[in-house]
Design a protein around this motif. Structure first.
Motif, short mmCIF file in Angstrom:
data_model
loop_
_atom_site.label_atom_id
_atom_site.label_comp_id
_atom_site.label_asym_id
_atom_site.label_seq_id
_atom_site.Cartn_x
_atom_site.Cartn_y
_atom_site.Cartn_z
N ILE A 153 29.91 84.47 26.59
CA ILE A 153 30.33 84.25 27.98
C ILE A 153 30.85 82.83 28.09
CG2 ILE A 153 29.57 84.14 30.38
CD1 ILE A 153 27.42 86.21 29.64
N SER A 154 32.09 82.68 28.49
CA SER A 154 32.69 81.35 28.51
C SER A 154 33.01 80.86 29.92
CB SER A 154 33.97 81.33 27.65
OG SER A 154 34.86 82.34 28.08
N VAL A 155 32.59 81.59 30.95
CA VAL A 155 32.82 81.10 32.31
C VAL A 155 31.64 80.23 32.74
CG1 VAL A 155 34.22 83.10 32.92
CG2 VAL A 155 31.76 83.13 33.38
N PRO A 156 31.88 79.28 33.63
CA PRO A 156 30.82 78.34 33.99
C PRO A 156 29.68 78.98 34.78
CG PRO A 156 33.00 77.49 34.57
CD PRO A 156 33.16 78.93 34.25
N THR A 157 28.49 78.58 34.45
CA THR A 157 27.29 78.90 35.24
C THR A 157 26.53 77.59 35.45
OG1 THR A 157 25.94 79.37 33.28
CG2 THR A 157 27.14 81.22 34.25
N SER A 158 25.44 77.67 36.18
CA SER A 158 24.62 76.49 36.45
C SER A 158 23.17 76.84 36.19
CB SER A 158 24.80 76.05 37.91
OG SER A 158 23.78 75.13 38.30
N GLN A 159 22.38 75.86 35.78
CA GLN A 159 20.96 76.13 35.58
C GLN A 159 20.25 76.41 36.91
OE1 GLN A 159 19.50 72.94 33.11
NE2 GLN A 159 20.56 73.71 31.32
N SER A 184 23.06 84.41 41.28
CA SER A 184 22.50 85.25 40.22
C SER A 184 23.54 85.47 39.11
CB SER A 184 22.05 86.59 40.78
OG SER A 184 21.63 87.44 39.71
N MET A 185 23.09 85.33 37.87
CA MET A 185 23.94 85.57 36.70
C MET A 185 23.79 86.99 36.16
SD MET A 185 23.24 82.12 34.45
CE MET A 185 21.44 82.23 34.59
N LEU A 186 22.97 87.80 36.80
CA LEU A 186 22.59 89.08 36.20
C LEU A 186 23.79 89.98 35.92
CD1 LEU A 186 20.21 90.66 35.15
CD2 LEU A 186 19.91 91.66 37.43
N SER A 187 24.68 90.13 36.89
CA SER A 187 25.85 90.98 36.66
C SER A 187 26.71 90.44 35.53
CB SER A 187 26.69 91.07 37.95
OG SER A 187 25.96 91.72 38.97
N LEU A 188 26.87 89.13 35.47
CA LEU A 188 27.66 88.51 34.41
C LEU A 188 27.02 88.75 33.05
CD1 LEU A 188 30.00 86.57 33.60
CD2 LEU A 188 28.41 84.68 34.01
N LEU A 189 25.70 88.70 32.97
CA LEU A 189 24.99 88.89 31.71
C LEU A 189 25.02 90.35 31.27
CD1 LEU A 189 21.89 86.60 32.40
CD2 LEU A 189 23.78 86.11 30.84
N PRO A 192 29.40 91.23 30.70
CA PRO A 192 30.12 89.97 30.54
C PRO A 192 31.64 90.10 30.47
CG PRO A 192 29.01 90.59 28.49
CD PRO A 192 28.53 91.52 29.55
N LYS A 193 32.15 91.26 30.04
CA LYS A 193 33.59 91.42 29.89
C LYS A 193 34.30 91.73 31.20
CE LYS A 193 33.50 92.87 25.03
NZ LYS A 193 33.90 93.93 24.06
N SER A 194 33.55 92.18 32.18
CA SER A 194 34.20 92.64 33.41
C SER A 194 33.75 91.89 34.65
CB SER A 194 33.91 94.14 33.61
OG SER A 194 32.51 94.38 33.67
N THR A 195 32.90 90.87 34.49
CA THR A 195 32.37 90.16 35.65
C THR A 195 32.83 88.71 35.65
OG1 THR A 195 30.37 91.54 35.52
CG2 THR A 195 30.27 89.58 36.91
#
Length: 333
Positions: A153-159, A184-189, A192-195
């Motif tokens: 996953i190469s899009v930015p997230t935050s702690q 929430s990062m859950l959908s991205l995790l 990952p290819k579609s969020t």
């Protein structure tokens, strides 16, 4: 300390990783014996600063004391994951591992050798405000049969997103009496290819000063706008001893500097915002978001001002007064 009890003074840094791992596995064992779910936050002392690797790892990495401490931390993480596997908790446990900052470029040993790690192509480091080298850190996440293995996953997230992610995993509503900065990062995790990134804007502070803003327009256009940068040593991207956040210690930019870090992650070439109206629109959009953001931030007393940071001997934790020296097996129960 364990709770409010001092169990070792001074701290024995060479053995601290094993101590932390033992505390962690002990806690998990208690919860597992009672068949309770658990939230474990394990903050390794290594690798941060003052590198004292355990004797089993000294000289083993080939990258000095810093590398040895990385090996030691890796071993500790392995023991935690081994515990989850041994007690059949691995498939039902969400694991998030990350670093709190990039390498500390100003940290140099008595022999003049840099001991603060490397940030690769990214400029700046720990304590450098919005510079990529200090805030762009690797993260590894594991949740078997939920998160696709080997996904990148190469899009930015935050702690700050961990707070909201855990709430969604547990299906617990977030507090509604305050502004929650994380997403929430859950959908991205899970997909990952579609969020896309949950964040369109990320605000990067140095202390209480806003140094830069990240604007995620698309995967190919991730903009970084700088209002301030540290005042570096000539020809280098590091400060004299440590970087400061304000006044004469920083360089202010008006107009601000703009980079597209999707195509220029090393921030090598700032974009002339007057060269195309689209860049001015990007700056205007970010500036408007900064205005809204600042209006949402409540003013609170600083816990880092002089009055709150001056050392008070009478508040110093102490075991076995007056020597203030003990190890756990000497502490009176």
């Amino acid at each position: 300390m364990r709770g409010t009890q001092v169990i070792e003074q001074p701290v024995h840094l060479e053995g601290i990783t094993d101590r932390l791992v033992n505390e962690a596995t002990g806690f998990m064992s208690e919860q597992n014996a009672q068949q309770k779910p658990f939230l474990l936050v394990l903050n390794f002392i290594k690798v941060h600063t003052a590198h004292f690797p355990n004797k089993h790892f000294k000289g083993k990495s080939g990258f000095g004391k810093y590398g040895d401490c990385v090996l030691e931390m890796d071993d500790g993480i392995g023991k935690i994951l081994d515990y989850l596997r041994e007690y059949n908790l691995r498939d039902n446990t969400f694991v998030y591992f990350s670093s709190d900052n990039g390498g500390h470029l100003e940290e140099v040993g008595a022999d003049g050798v840099a001991e603060g790690g490397s940030n690769g192509i990214y400029k700046g480091g720990k304590g450098h405000g919005a510079m990529e080298g200090g805030i762009r850190v690797p993260t590894a996440v594991m949740w078997p049969n939920k998160i696709p293995p080997q996904a990148v996953i190469s899009v930015p997230t935050s702690q700050m997103d961990v707070f909201s992610t855990v709430h969604e995993i547990l299906r617990i509503p977030e507090p509604n009496d305050r502004i929650i900065d994380g997403k929430s990062m859950l959908s991205l995790l899970l997909k990952p290819k579609s969020t896309p990134s949950a964040h369109q804007f990320l605000f990067h502070y140095c202390g209480t000063y806003l140094h830069g803003v990240r604007y995620v327009e698309s995967a190919d256009n991730i903009w970084k706008l700088y209002f301030s940068k540290p005042k570096y040593k000539p020809g280098q991207y590091k400060c004299q001893f440590m970087c400061m956040c304000f006044g004469a210690h920083v360089v202010h930019y008006n107009p601000p500097l703009l980079y597209n870090i999707a195509s220029d992650p090393g921030e090598n070439i700032s974009i002339d915002i007057n060269s195309d109206i689209k860049y001015q629109r990007i700056v205007d959009k970010i500036s408007e978001e900064v205005k809204n953001h600042k209006q949402s931030v409540a003013s609170v007393p600083s816990q880092f001002d002089f009055e709150n940071t001056i050392w008070r001997p009478w508040l110093q934790p102490c075991c076995q007064f007056p020597t203030c020296s003990c190890s756990e097996n000497q502490v009176k129960k």
